[in-house]
Motif scaffolding. Structure first.
Motif, PDB file in Angstrom:
ATOM      1  N   ILE A 743      32.985 117.770  80.654  1.00 22.21           N
ATOM      2  CA  ILE A 743      32.428 117.191  81.837  1.00 22.21           C
ATOM      3  C   ILE A 743      32.856 117.740  82.555  1.00 22.21           C
ATOM      4  CG2 ILE A 743      31.258 116.598  83.075  1.00 22.21           C
ATOM      5  CD1 ILE A 743      29.723 114.693  81.568  1.00 22.21           C
ATOM      6  N   ASP A 744      32.994 118.850  83.256  1.00 23.51           N
ATOM      7  CA  ASP A 744      33.596 119.753  84.093  1.00 23.51           C
ATOM      8  C   ASP A 744      34.215 118.614  85.415  1.00 23.51           C
ATOM      9  OD1 ASP A 744      35.049 122.306  82.569  1.00 23.51           O
ATOM     10  OD2 ASP A 744      32.506 122.597  83.172  1.00 23.51           O
ATOM     11  N   GLU A 745      34.806 118.221  86.334  1.00 23.88           N
ATOM     12  CA  GLU A 745      35.693 117.986  87.159  1.00 23.88           C
ATOM     13  C   GLU A 745      34.956 118.256  88.837  1.00 23.88           C
ATOM     14  OE1 GLU A 745      36.891 114.875  88.490  1.00 23.88           O
ATOM     15  OE2 GLU A 745      37.301 114.488  86.095  1.00 23.88           O
ATOM     16  N   GLU A 746      35.088 119.467  89.100  1.00 21.03           N
ATOM     17  CA  GLU A 746      34.329 120.728  89.755  1.00 21.03           C
ATOM     18  C   GLU A 746      33.159 121.009  89.354  1.00 21.03           C
ATOM     19  OE1 GLU A 746      36.474 122.706  93.173  1.00 21.03           O
ATOM     20  OE2 GLU A 746      36.225 123.632  92.196  1.00 21.03           O
ATOM     21  N   ALA A 763      31.154 121.197  94.132  1.00 18.64           N
ATOM     22  CA  ALA A 763      31.475 119.500  94.724  1.00 18.64           C
ATOM     23  C   ALA A 763      31.666 118.666  93.462  1.00 18.64           C
ATOM     24  CB  ALA A 763      29.567 119.547  94.464  1.00 18.64           C
ATOM     25  N   ASN A 764      31.917 117.679  94.024  1.00 23.97           N
ATOM     26  CA  ASN A 764      32.805 116.891  92.791  1.00 23.97           C
ATOM     27  C   ASN A 764      31.717 116.358  91.820  1.00 23.97           C
ATOM     28  OD1 ASN A 764      33.789 114.397  91.177  1.00 23.97           O
ATOM     29  ND2 ASN A 764      35.603 115.547  92.137  1.00 23.97           N
ATOM     30  N   LYS A 765      32.223 115.900  89.920  1.00 25.16           N
ATOM     31  CA  LYS A 765      30.939 116.122  89.407  1.00 25.16           C
ATOM     32  C   LYS A 765      30.085 114.808  89.828  1.00 25.16           C
ATOM     33  CE  LYS A 765      33.724 114.080  85.616  1.00 25.16           C
ATOM     34  NZ  LYS A 765      34.102 113.331  85.900  1.00 25.16           N
ATOM     35  N   ASP A 766      30.747 113.867  90.520  1.00 23.06           N
ATOM     36  CA  ASP A 766      29.863 112.293  90.810  1.00 23.06           C
ATOM     37  C   ASP A 766      29.509 112.911  92.010  1.00 23.06           C
ATOM     38  OD1 ASP A 766      31.000 111.487  88.319  1.00 23.06           O
ATOM     39  OD2 ASP A 766      32.839 111.308  89.469  1.00 23.06           O
ATOM     40  N   ALA A 767      29.349 113.820  92.666  1.00 24.73           N
ATOM     41  CA  ALA A 767      29.094 113.582  93.649  1.00 24.73           C
ATOM     42  C   ALA A 767      27.722 113.085  94.393  1.00 24.73           C
ATOM     43  CB  ALA A 767      28.912 115.299  94.919  1.00 24.73           C
ATOM     44  N   GLN A 768      27.799 111.981  96.058  1.00 20.65           N
ATOM     45  CA  GLN A 768      26.559 112.219  96.188  1.00 20.65           C
ATOM     46  C   GLN A 768      25.213 112.452  97.079  1.00 20.65           C
ATOM     47  OE1 GLN A 768      25.949 108.990  94.780  1.00 20.65           O
ATOM     48  NE2 GLN A 768      27.375 108.757  93.743  1.00 20.65           N
ATOM     49  N   ARG A 769      23.698 112.547  96.503  1.00 18.37           N
ATOM     50  CA  ARG A 769      23.488 113.777  97.312  1.00 18.37           C
ATOM     51  C   ARG A 769      23.899 114.031  99.194  1.00 18.37           C
ATOM     52  NH1 ARG A 769      17.207 114.978  97.548  1.00 18.37           N
ATOM     53  NH2 ARG A 769      17.616 116.453  98.415  1.00 18.37           N
ATOM     54  N   GLU A 771      26.808 113.789 100.502  1.00 22.15           N
ATOM     55  CA  GLU A 771      27.587 115.075 100.258  1.00 22.15           C
ATOM     56  C   GLU A 771      27.189 116.328 100.370  1.00 22.15           C
ATOM     57  OE1 GLU A 771      30.702 113.753  97.946  1.00 22.15           O
ATOM     58  OE2 GLU A 771      29.870 111.986  98.035  1.00 22.15           O
ATOM     59  N   ILE A 772      26.992 116.406  98.911  1.00 22.18           N
ATOM     60  CA  ILE A 772      25.844 117.073  98.371  1.00 22.18           C
ATOM     61  C   ILE A 772      24.881 118.346  99.487  1.00 22.18           C
ATOM     62  CG2 ILE A 772      24.024 119.312  97.107  1.00 22.18           C
ATOM     63  CD1 ILE A 772      26.446 118.003  95.406  1.00 22.18           C
ATOM     64  N   ASP A 773      24.160 117.385  99.821  1.00 18.92           N
ATOM     65  CA  ASP A 773      23.018 117.985 101.357  1.00 18.92           C
ATOM     66  C   ASP A 773      24.341 118.204 102.106  1.00 18.92           C
ATOM     67  OD1 ASP A 773      20.734 117.413 100.034  1.00 18.92           O
ATOM     68  OD2 ASP A 773      21.051 115.059 101.646  1.00 18.92           O
ATOM     69  N   ASN A 774      24.842 117.560 102.812  1.00 24.54           N
ATOM     70  CA  ASN A 774      26.048 117.849 103.821  1.00 24.54           C
ATOM     71  C   ASN A 774      26.415 119.705 103.614  1.00 24.54           C
ATOM     72  OD1 ASN A 774      25.709 116.211 105.255  1.00 24.54           O
ATOM     73  ND2 ASN A 774      27.246 114.981 104.670  1.00 24.54           N
ATOM     74  N   ALA A 775      27.068 119.548 102.301  1.00 19.33           N
ATOM     75  CA  ALA A 775      28.243 120.944 102.143  1.00 19.33           C
ATOM     76  C   ALA A 775      26.353 122.067 102.136  1.00 19.33           C
ATOM     77  CB  ALA A 775      28.460 121.017 100.049  1.00 19.33           C
ATOM     78  N   ILE A 795      14.898 120.395  96.960  1.00 21.09           N
ATOM     79  CA  ILE A 795      15.294 119.597  96.098  1.00 21.09           C
ATOM     80  C   ILE A 795      16.403 119.632  95.205  1.00 21.09           C
ATOM     81  CG2 ILE A 795      14.111 120.024  93.707  1.00 21.09           C
ATOM     82  CD1 ILE A 795      11.608 121.792  95.450  1.00 21.09           C
ATOM     83  N   TYR A 796      16.302 119.014  94.934  1.00 23.39           N
ATOM     84  CA  TYR A 796      17.443 118.438  94.125  1.00 23.39           C
ATOM     85  C   TYR A 796      17.956 118.375  92.967  1.00 23.39           C
ATOM     86  CZ  TYR A 796      23.064 117.899  92.998  1.00 23.39           C
ATOM     87  OH  TYR A 796      24.266 118.103  92.571  1.00 23.39           O
ATOM     88  N   VAL A 797      18.242 119.001  92.432  1.00 20.29           N
ATOM     89  CA  VAL A 797      17.820 118.535  90.787  1.00 20.29           C
ATOM     90  C   VAL A 797      20.229 118.121  90.284  1.00 20.29           C
ATOM     91  CG1 VAL A 797      17.577 119.184  87.805  1.00 20.29           C
ATOM     92  CG2 VAL A 797      15.994 119.947  90.006  1.00 20.29           C
ATOM     93  N   PRO A 798      20.164 117.036  90.100  1.00 18.62           N
ATOM     94  CA  PRO A 798      21.241 117.059  90.245  1.00 18.62           C
ATOM     95  C   PRO A 798      22.325 118.051  88.974  1.00 18.62           C
ATOM     96  CG  PRO A 798      20.239 114.727  90.203  1.00 18.62           C
ATOM     97  CD  PRO A 798      19.273 115.821  89.928  1.00 18.62           C
TER      98      PRO A 798
END
Length: 807
Positions: A743-746, A763-769, A771-775, A795-798
């Motif tokens: 699994i890639d870090e980024e 995004a970082n692989k562990d980024a929360q929802r 953070e993603i929304d903001n990005a 819609i966000y599919v992790p």
RNA sequence: GCCGAUGUGGCGGAAUUGGCAGACGCACAUGACUCAAAAUCAUGCGGGAAACCAUGUGGGUUCGAGUCCCACCAUCGGUACCA
């Protein structure tokens, strides 16, 4: 330092042979894996490029399994009885044994030149008396259990050569060799009762890992159908005529009956038939027709009414006529049918032609009854009974149940299952096959050759021409035929027919387990350990007959407690055909045949192997391409060249760590799923990456070579020793991977608006929802596009996708 | 007719199974090396100026379809009246 494939490949092949590197071990405590490919018929043309497709695929799997610690059995042999050798003998007066031996030697050399990891110490040959001894032994067991019997069967008979012909030898109704017409001739033949196993051959498929299409093919060939047998009274007698139907719910619409030309009914009522001459004439004409003509003429229906005899429809009690026609087959059902022209296509055609009454007894759901039918309504899923008294209003399926109940209560018929499958015609009037080990005694009938006298060897003869009236060439061997009855000692005669080519291949997988045993066909210990075949790959053309025959024999051996399992092959896959460069089937006449020897000479075995795996999806047909194989050869050169950018670090570099773990995972899975083409693509991508980086660590190179080894065994083994590794690569353990490291870090997440890609964010692989929304919102392209619009949904599919729905 | 498969660039084909269509290879183009060619290496390569359009055709489901559903077309393989 260029790669010399010729030298390297011979070097390793010699070493493997000398040391028996890939032979199965006798240690029965190790976990085992048994891989099987169809053994070839050693034809005079030599190996076809299609053979190595299957052999390379299972070779790759076998080599990987060995590296994973399995005791692998991957054997090879020759299915050497058969027509071409015999026809060659007739033409050129060379004993088939001689041509066969020559061809086998040629095939073996060719196979060895491709570096397959076969266990050659277990090579078998179906024409070897030590082998066919046991083929004959199995036949005798079948006979003892009543599963082998003699009966008269029609064969294809060439009126010119006076020989029985195989179906393949009949081309457009004439003999392939002399062009004379082929007719059906009755001959007494040995038969095997495979029909007794029909239901088990269907049921036991459930627990096997055959490709779905192969299971479907097996089921369709066996052709189970459920229906009923119904008795129709013959007027003015106490006798009945029995028919079979899958649609007893249409019984009220049966307006006439048809019997096949061979039906015994005709003989029985000869005296009552008013137009006997006409009927007999029709019978004779039908008998004259070959299978080909029957099929050819089937567009136009023919038939004759049997005058003077009427039948009674058991439900309507109406009097109906009886016809004779060759669209009814004596070999299926009872050889007689009730005709329901309104609801059967063939009956409809026939009725139209001879102006017979058509009575509708089913109507389509939600539709009105048609005034006159332009075509029969046959859909069982979608019909409602009409004009059928107690069945009226019922759906077809329920009507079938109800009418069978009624028939059974009133002793007019019974429920009945039928199969299309017919018994196996086991006799061949040929020389080059296993002699059928049977003796005919006037007093005792058919008696098997005593088992201690096996093998019953094929006598040496000079004259391979068939005997009189299509008898086997052995029929002329008067001395050989003469023998004593093993039962009573009286003068008796040997059977002169031989077995079909299917015989030897029906049990060969068992012999590989213990090929040199002269006491048993296979020892119990070997069986217990190696059975079943874990994985069997072969051509689609053998997934009906060969597979079915072989499963039948195995089930029989199971029943007589000779093998411990019900099925021979746990898993069956099949490969696609290799076509010529023009996309057509390879054939001499088309001039598009590729000779594997030429390819090996020009590019080497490794390139050949890699190309055959890379050319396309394994289970589909693929055209040969000379340009593409050059690409594979170039790829291997680059693998070799990577030695020059090798660094001595033992592990993986930071840069390539995740690529390495991903590659191990991908290649391991791809091999198991036979997705060899994408595995090769993975190798190519890796080489591109390392070459671009101009460095590869020792650790990376080693893993790469191990993964590639099953595909290109010679080159990888050579590099391995060149870089100073002491243990052969084939003896090292298969690389393993760590899931987290794949699994890639980024990660990159595509962002869509209304389902259309507009941007990607990192995004970082562990980024929360959040953070993603903001990005996403802070992305320039996206923010511009959503400005002033109403956002309906996000819609966000992790890890996969981000979609914004706007208005 | 029936059964089974397949349909994606110029070509062989990828697509974690409903989530960035075209991975990888071939062919082609340009450049480097070479007196030159081959080989090798580097770069580009679905269409379109762009918005966008594209996975055999036409519909549908879905935030989203090469992938699922319905109807059709084409190609390949098997089989032949199985009641």
């Amino acid at each position: 330092m260029a790669y010399n494939f010729k030298e390297v490949e011979t070097k390793w092949q010699k070493k493997w042979e000398k040391e028996g590197t890939f032979n199965a071990k006798q240690d029965y405590t190790l976990p085992k894996w048994y891989g099987l490919v169809e053994f070839p018929y050693p034809s005079g043309q030599g190996l076809h490029v299609g053979h190595p497709r299957s052999y390379t695929a299972l070779d790759i799997i076998a080599r990987k399994k060995r590296m994973q610690g399995y005791n692998v059995l991957y054997p090879m042999g020759f299915d050497a009885f058969g027509l071409p050798a015999e026809n060659y003998a007739i033409k050129n007066h060379v004993h088939p044994k001689i041509t066969t031996e020559k061809n086998v030697n040629h095939f073996r050399d060719q196979l060895k030149s491709l570096g397959f990891s076969f266990d050659w110490s277990r090579e078998i040959n179906t024409t070897d008396p030590k082998y066919y001894k046991w083929t004959q032994w199995i036949f005798i067991q079948l006979f003892k259990k009543g599963l082998a019997y003699k009966t008269t069967m029609p064969i294809n008979f060439c009126t010119g050569c006076k020989v029985g012909l195989a179906n393949e030898e009949v081309v457009n109704g004439v003999c392939e060799r002399c062009g004379s017409p082929v007719v059906q001739k009755e001959k007494s033949q040995w038969m095997l009762k495979i029909t007794e196993y029909a239901q088990r051959l269907i049921d036991d498929l459930d627990d096997l890992e055959y490709l779905d299409k192969i299971k479907a093919q097996q089921k369709n060939w066996i052709g189970r159908s459920e229906g009923a047998e119904v008795k129709f009274k013959i007027k003015n007698t106490d006798d009945t005529l029995l028919i079979y139907t899958t649609r007893p719910d249409t019984l009220f619409g049966a307006t006439y009956m048809v019997v096949s030309p061979e039906h015994p009914f005709i003989k029985k009522y000869e005296s009552k038939i008013e137009n006997l001459n006409e009927v007999k004439e029709y019978q004779e004409k039908a008998a004259m027709k070959s299978d080909f003509e029957r099929a050819e003429l089937n567009k136009e229906k023919t038939g004759v009414e049997i005058k003077g005899i009427k039948a009674i429809n058991p439900l309507t009690n109406e009097e109906i006529p009886i016809w004779i026609s060759d669209y009814v087959l004596i070999t299926y059902g009872t050889g007689a049918i009730m005709a329901v022209p309104a609801h059967d296509t063939r009956d409809f055609e026939f009725a139209k032609k001879f102006n017979l009454p058509i009575k509708q007894v089913i109507k389509p759901k939600d539709e009105k009854i048609q005034e006159e039918l332009t075509e029969p309504f046959t859909d069982v899923e979608n019909g409602i009974a009409i004009n059928s008294e107690f069945l009226d209003g019922l759906e077809s399926k329920d009507a079938i149940k109800k009418v069978i109940e009624y028939l059974e209560e009133n002793k007019l018929g019974t429920k009945k299952v039928n199969y299309k499958l017919r018994d196996w015609v086991f006799s061949r009037q040929r020389y080059w096959g296993e002699p059928i080990p049977m003796i005919y005694c006037e007093d005792c009938g058919w008696v098997p050759v005593p088992e201690e006298e096996l093998p019953l060897k094929l006598p040496e003869i000079e004259d391979y021409e068939p005997g009189e009236n299509g008898e086997s060439p052995l029929a002329k061997q008067t001395e050989w035929i003469k023998t004593k009855c093993p039962h009573c000692g009286k003068e008796a005669k040997r059977e002169t027919d031989t077995m079909p080519q299917w015989a030897g291949s029906s049990w060969y997988y068992l012999r590989y387990m213990d090929p040199h045993n002269d006491k048993e066909f296979v020892s119990k210990e070997a069986l217990k350990y190696w059975n079943n075949v874990d994985w069997y790959n072969g051509g689609m053309e053998h997934t009906t007959l060969h597979l079915l025959y072989s499963r039948f024999w195995h089930k029989f051996l199971y029943d007589i407690h000779q093998v411990p399992t019900k099925e021979p092959y746990q898993k069956r896959t099949s490969h696609g055909m290799i076509l010529g460069g023009n996309g057509e089937k390879m054939s001499k006449s088309k001039g598009n045949v590729i000779n594997p020897d030429d390819i090996v000479k020009e590019f080497g075995a490794d390139s050949f192997r890699v190309y055959e795996m890379f050319m396309g999806p394994f289970d589909q047909t693929a055209p040969w391409s000379m340009e593409s194989i050059r690409g594979c050869s170039k790829f291997l050169d680059r693998v070799w060249q990577m030695q020059e950018i090798l660094t001595e670090e033992p592990g993986y570099s930071k840069e390539f760590e995740s690529m390495m773990h991903k590659a191990i995972k991908k290649v391991t899975n791809d091999i198991e799923e036979m997705k060899f083409n994408t595995a090769v693509a993975t190798f190519m991508t890796m080489v591109n990456e390392f070459t671009k980086a101009k460095k590869i660590t020792r650790g990376e190179y080693k893993t790469f070579l191990q993964l590639l080894n099953p595909f290109a065994p010679h080159m990888t083994e050579e590099i391995w020793s060149q870089i100073g590794e002491k243990i052969e690569i084939a003896k090292t353990p298969w690389p393993t991977y760590e899931e987290e490291k794949t699994i890639d870090e980024e990660i990159e997440i595509p962002v869509q608006i209304n389902g259309k890609l507009k941007a990607t964010i990192k995004a970082n692989k562990d980024a929360q929802r959040e953070e993603i929304d903001n990005a996403v919102e802070s992305n320039e392209t996206i923010s511009k596009l959503i400005e002033g619009k109403t956002i309906i949904k996000k819609i966000y599919v992790p890890g996969k996708i981000y979609n914004i729905v706007i208005k």
